[in-house]
Design an enzyme around this catalytic site. Structure first.
Site, mmCIF file in Angstrom:
data_model
loop_
_atom_site.group_PDB
_atom_site.id
_atom_site.type_symbol
_atom_site.label_atom_id
_atom_site.label_comp_id
_atom_site.label_asym_id
_atom_site.label_seq_id
_atom_site.Cartn_x
_atom_site.Cartn_y
_atom_site.Cartn_z
ATOM 1 N N TYR A 167 -2.277 -1.156 10.062
ATOM 2 C CA TYR A 167 -2.179 -1.436 8.628
ATOM 3 C C TYR A 167 -0.760 -1.132 8.121
ATOM 4 C CZ TYR A 167 -3.814 -1.302 3.729
ATOM 5 O OH TYR A 167 -4.007 -1.532 2.386
ATOM 6 N N SER A 170 0.872 -1.184 0.000
ATOM 7 C CA SER A 170 0.000 0.000 0.000
ATOM 8 C C SER A 170 0.902 1.225 0.000
ATOM 9 C CB SER A 170 -0.840 -0.001 1.285
ATOM 10 O OG SER A 170 -1.491 1.229 1.464
HETATM 11 N N1 LIG Z 1 -8.472 -0.507 -2.432
HETATM 12 C C1 LIG Z 1 -7.521 0.290 -1.956
HETATM 13 O O1 LIG Z 1 -7.671 1.522 -1.921
HETATM 14 C C2 LIG Z 1 -6.218 -0.300 -1.469
HETATM 15 C C3 LIG Z 1 -5.189 0.596 -1.160
HETATM 16 C C4 LIG Z 1 -3.974 0.093 -0.706
HETATM 17 C C5 LIG Z 1 -3.799 -1.278 -0.600
HETATM 18 N N2 LIG Z 1 -4.817 -2.128 -0.899
HETATM 19 C C6 LIG Z 1 -4.573 -3.578 -0.752
HETATM 20 O O2 LIG Z 1 -5.037 -4.268 -1.881
HETATM 21 C C7 LIG Z 1 -5.373 -5.613 -1.534
HETATM 22 C C8 LIG Z 1 -6.734 -5.947 -2.107
HETATM 23 O O3 LIG Z 1 -7.695 -5.092 -1.503
HETATM 24 P P1 LIG Z 1 -9.015 -4.618 -2.258
HETATM 25 O O4 LIG Z 1 -9.040 -3.153 -2.208
HETATM 26 O O5 LIG Z 1 -9.165 -5.311 -3.550
HETATM 27 O O6 LIG Z 1 -10.122 -5.121 -1.193
HETATM 28 P P2 LIG Z 1 -11.328 -6.134 -1.315
HETATM 29 O O7 LIG Z 1 -12.163 -5.826 -2.500
HETATM 30 O O8 LIG Z 1 -11.946 -6.133 0.029
HETATM 31 O O9 LIG Z 1 -10.611 -7.533 -1.580
HETATM 32 C C9 LIG Z 1 -9.874 -8.172 -0.590
HETATM 33 C C10 LIG Z 1 -9.826 -9.645 -0.927
HETATM 34 O O10 LIG Z 1 -9.017 -10.316 0.057
HETATM 35 C C11 LIG Z 1 -9.751 -11.442 0.510
HETATM 36 N N3 LIG Z 1 -9.348 -11.861 1.842
HETATM 37 C C12 LIG Z 1 -9.317 -11.133 2.989
HETATM 38 N N4 LIG Z 1 -8.902 -11.903 3.994
HETATM 39 C C13 LIG Z 1 -8.677 -13.142 3.487
HETATM 40 C C14 LIG Z 1 -8.260 -14.379 4.029
HETATM 41 N N5 LIG Z 1 -7.975 -14.512 5.330
HETATM 42 N N6 LIG Z 1 -8.114 -15.437 3.192
HETATM 43 C C15 LIG Z 1 -8.400 -15.312 1.884
HETATM 44 N N7 LIG Z 1 -8.823 -14.183 1.310
HETATM 45 C C16 LIG Z 1 -8.959 -13.121 2.109
HETATM 46 C C17 LIG Z 1 -11.211 -10.988 0.471
HETATM 47 O O11 LIG Z 1 -12.064 -12.107 0.565
HETATM 48 P P3 LIG Z 1 -13.608 -11.932 1.053
HETATM 49 O O12 LIG Z 1 -14.320 -11.275 -0.099
HETATM 50 O O13 LIG Z 1 -14.039 -13.332 1.298
HETATM 51 O O14 LIG Z 1 -13.582 -11.080 2.276
HETATM 52 C C18 LIG Z 1 -11.210 -10.302 -0.876
HETATM 53 O O15 LIG Z 1 -11.301 -11.253 -1.901
HETATM 54 C C19 LIG Z 1 -5.285 -5.684 -0.005
HETATM 55 O O16 LIG Z 1 -4.061 -6.277 0.365
HETATM 56 C C20 LIG Z 1 -5.319 -4.223 0.411
HETATM 57 O O17 LIG Z 1 -4.661 -3.993 1.640
HETATM 58 C C21 LIG Z 1 -6.031 -1.669 -1.329
#
Ligand SMILES: NC(=O)c1ccc[n+]([C@@H]2O[C@H](COP(=O)([O-])OP(=O)(O)OC[C@H]3O[C@@H](n4cnc5c(N)ncnc54)[C@H](OP(=O)(O)O)[C@@H]3O)[C@@H](O)[C@H]2O)c1
Length: 278
Positions: free
Chosen positions: A158, A145
């Protein structure tokens, strides 16, 4: 090699593939000719996502894995290699957010977020490196991130996990550079995904409100995969308006100090008003 050619017929695993960035990366990898093992912890969600993206081609393959479980991550990677014969790219992407006032944080929150965001990546890396070394090739892409390179206020938990991910990935990038292995760290700012109404334990609450500056997730995936194919180390997304503004923080630039203090004040005010940081 062209960016298109980089993914053609490559065996990829993407964790957190049923939602957000993982889903968009899976879609874009499939467009670029890869075979994608889409990992999610909910069988129903990940099968549905693979069915939608695979459209009967057999190239999007669901796997059920809770990334906070070492045996499950190890098995998922070994089963993929048994079935596909190799693993070319591993995207350790699953994770949860964690923007909360520190006064509300419990030790259980600390444990959950470290298990989900940091141990998960360690498990993936630990399982994949021996296999990739034997192959003589492989690329591990870990989602960190912008909070993994700049310690944003109200994100102490985080940032702890994401600084860990950035440090680990960059260190390994140099260590294995002469062994045919590549490492990239994705550092997103706000990307429009369902993460914004999820708690540290991953459960959704209330209506999904996405910050107005959030970048479209499909464009983010295209940009990330272009940069991964160029073997970039740290990949900031979105690239605009100031791709390397984090350097100001590390150079003790007063402008950066003022921005972070202002952000802390704005986030506290937003929490006190509406219970959310924006
Ligand atoms: N979106 C942003 O602005 C942003 C910014 C910086 C970093 N990130 C990083 O990007 C990555 C993806 O996030 P996203 O924004 O795409 O969020 P998201 O739409 O909530 O997707 C997160 C995914 O991770 C899965 N997950 C969470 N815990 C898990 C576990 N214990 N085992 C298996 N799967 C798990 C979730 O599954 P479920 O659907 O079953 O919960 C979901 O498929 C994360 O690492 C996040 O920290 C995102």
């Amino acid at each position: 090699m062209t960016q298109q050619g980089y993914y053609q017929d490559k065996i990829c695993i993407v964790t957190g593939a049923n939602s957000g960035i993982g889903y968009a990366l899976s879609a874009e990898l499939l467009k670029r000719g890869a075979i994608v093992y889409m990992a999610g912890r909910s069988r129903a969600k990940v099968e549905d996502a693979a069915r939608t993206l695979g459209a009967g081609t057999g190239r999007a393959r669901p796997i059920v894995v809770d990334v906070s479980s070492q045996p499950q991550v190890q098995k998922a990677i070994e089963d993929t290699v048994s079935q596909a014969g190799r693993i070319d790219l591993l995207f350790n992407n699953a994770g949860v957010g964690g923007t909360i006032p520190y006064e509300k944080v419990t030790l259980d929150d600390w444990k959950t977020i470290i298990d989900t965001n940091l141990w998960s990546v360690i498990y993936g890396v630990h399982a994949a490196i021996p296999i990739m070394l034997k192959q003589g090739s492989g690329h591990i892409v870990n989602t960190s991130s912008v909070a993994g390179i700049v310690p944003l206020p109200f994100q102490a938990l985080y940032a702890t996990t994401k600084f860990g991910v950035t440090g680990m990935t960059e260190s390994l990038r140099y260590e294995f550079a002469d062994k045919g292995l590549h490492f990239s760290t994705i550092c997103p700012s706000n990307i429009a995904t369902p993460i914004f109404n999820k708690s540290i334990d991953g459960t959704s609450h209330g209506e999904l409100r996405i910050p107005s500056d959030a970048y479209p997730v499909d464009k983010a995936a295209e940009y990330i995969l272009d940069k991964v194919a160029q073997h970039r180390g740290i990949i900031l997304v979105p690239p605009e308006p100031e791709p390397e503004s984090y350097k100001k923080y590390w150079n003790e630039n007063p402008e950066s100090e003022a921005i972070l203090l202002q952000m802390a004040r704005e986030r506290r005010a937003a929490y006190e008003k509406g219970g959310s940081y924006f």
